[in-house]
Design an enzyme around this catalytic site. Structure first.
Site, PDB file in Angstrom:
ATOM      1  N   HIS A  43     -65.037  20.361 -45.554  1.00 43.60           N
ATOM      2  CA  HIS A  43     -65.114  21.471 -44.604  1.00 43.60           C
ATOM      3  C   HIS A  43     -64.575  22.741 -45.253  1.00 43.60           C
ATOM      4  O   HIS A  43     -63.613  22.696 -46.017  1.00 43.60           O
ATOM      5  CB  HIS A  43     -64.331  21.166 -43.325  1.00 43.60           C
ATOM      6  CG  HIS A  43     -62.931  20.684 -43.557  1.00 43.60           C
ATOM      7  ND1 HIS A  43     -62.632  19.390 -43.937  1.00 43.60           N
ATOM      8  CD2 HIS A  43     -61.753  21.335 -43.496  1.00 43.60           C
ATOM      9  CE1 HIS A  43     -61.328  19.260 -44.072  1.00 43.60           C
ATOM     10  NE2 HIS A  43     -60.758  20.432 -43.816  1.00 43.60           N
ATOM     11  N   HIS A  93     -62.823  26.198 -44.420  1.00 43.55           N
ATOM     12  CA  HIS A  93     -62.123  27.029 -43.435  1.00 43.55           C
ATOM     13  C   HIS A  93     -62.524  28.480 -43.692  1.00 43.55           C
ATOM     14  O   HIS A  93     -62.501  28.935 -44.844  1.00 43.55           O
ATOM     15  CB  HIS A  93     -60.606  26.975 -43.651  1.00 43.55           C
ATOM     16  CG  HIS A  93     -59.971  25.648 -43.414  1.00 43.55           C
ATOM     17  ND1 HIS A  93     -59.261  25.354 -42.280  1.00 43.55           N
ATOM     18  CD2 HIS A  93     -59.910  24.535 -44.191  1.00 43.55           C
ATOM     19  CE1 HIS A  93     -58.777  24.121 -42.352  1.00 43.55           C
ATOM     20  NE2 HIS A  93     -59.157  23.602 -43.510  1.00 43.55           N
TER      21      HIS A  93
HETATM   22  P1  AMP Z   1     -57.657  20.229 -43.618  1.00 44.76           P
HETATM   23  O1  AMP Z   1     -56.160  20.213 -43.523  1.00 44.76           O
HETATM   24  O2  AMP Z   1     -58.201  21.204 -44.637  1.00 44.76           O
HETATM   25  O3  AMP Z   1     -58.245  18.852 -43.770  1.00 44.76           O
HETATM   26  O4  AMP Z   1     -58.156  20.834 -42.232  1.00 44.76           O
HETATM   27  C1  AMP Z   1     -58.436  20.075 -41.115  1.00 44.76           C
HETATM   28  C2  AMP Z   1     -58.544  21.054 -39.972  1.00 44.76           C
HETATM   29  O5  AMP Z   1     -59.230  20.420 -38.909  1.00 44.76           O
HETATM   30  C3  AMP Z   1     -57.195  21.525 -39.410  1.00 44.76           C
HETATM   31  O6  AMP Z   1     -57.090  22.939 -39.547  1.00 44.76           O
HETATM   32  C4  AMP Z   1     -57.240  21.089 -37.945  1.00 44.76           C
HETATM   33  O7  AMP Z   1     -56.676  22.033 -37.069  1.00 44.76           O
HETATM   34  C5  AMP Z   1     -58.734  20.933 -37.717  1.00 44.76           C
HETATM   35  N1  AMP Z   1     -59.089  19.974 -36.669  1.00 44.76           N
HETATM   36  C6  AMP Z   1     -58.643  18.723 -36.525  1.00 44.76           C
HETATM   37  N2  AMP Z   1     -59.223  18.118 -35.461  1.00 44.76           N
HETATM   38  C7  AMP Z   1     -60.084  19.037 -34.936  1.00 44.76           C
HETATM   39  C8  AMP Z   1     -60.985  19.037 -33.836  1.00 44.76           C
HETATM   40  N3  AMP Z   1     -61.131  17.949 -33.043  1.00 44.76           N
HETATM   41  N4  AMP Z   1     -61.710  20.157 -33.591  1.00 44.76           N
HETATM   42  C9  AMP Z   1     -61.553  21.247 -34.368  1.00 44.76           C
HETATM   43  N5  AMP Z   1     -60.737  21.307 -35.435  1.00 44.76           N
HETATM   44  C10 AMP Z   1     -60.000  20.230 -35.718  1.00 44.76           C
END
Ligand code: AMP
Ligand code: ZN
Length: 134
Positions: free
Chosen positions: A99, A101
């Protein structure tokens, strides 16, 4: 997929605030935003990280990343944003579905990377180790 929360979002099993969707790519609000309008862009198919995702799908994802960045400026009046993609837990990757950001920024003092330096000769050693593994 099994336990992947982003695959569940793609499948509609978990809810999300979608901002963009096409055949291959989904973009939705991060549930815990750094700033309002923090968006995650993902391929609909599950790939763990940058090493796993095929180049053609990566290009489709990046095309959307580029569009969303501009929409944050146009729609939410941000003046800039960071694009962050973390690979593996040591880098802070918590969700093992690649993903990007897109983090809108209020000002440059909100957060920043720590910086180190190279001692004499170290930079060249590092260059060789990277170059020899491309
Ligand atoms: P990472 O730490 O780069 O793996 O980022 C994962 C991101 O996913 C974090 O910023 C979380 O806030 C986000 N996240 C986790 N669960 C959800 C969800 N159900 N919907 C939207 N974002 C999410
Ligand atoms: Zn997944």
């Amino acid at each position: 997929m099994s336990n992947c929360i982003f695959c569940k979002i793609v499948a509609g099993i978990l809810p999300s605030y979608k901002v963009y969707e096409d055949e291959d790519v989904l973009a939705f609000l991060d549930i815990a935003p750094v700033n309002h309008g923090h968006v995650l862009v993902i391929p609909k198919k599950h790939f763990a990280n940058m090493e796993e995702i095929p180049e053609d799908i990566l290009m489709k994802v990046l095309r959307v990343v580029k569009k969303i960045g501009l929409s944050l400026k146009r729609g939410l009046k941000y003046k800039g944003y960071n694009i962050v993609e973390s690979n593996d837990p040591v880098a802070g990757q918590e969700v093992a579905h690649i993903h990007f950001h897109i983090i809108p920024r209020l000002n440059k003092n909100e957060f920043s990377w720590p910086h180190k330096s190279y001692k004499e000769g170290e930079a060249q050693e590092v260059v060789e180790k990277i170059k020899n593994n491309i």
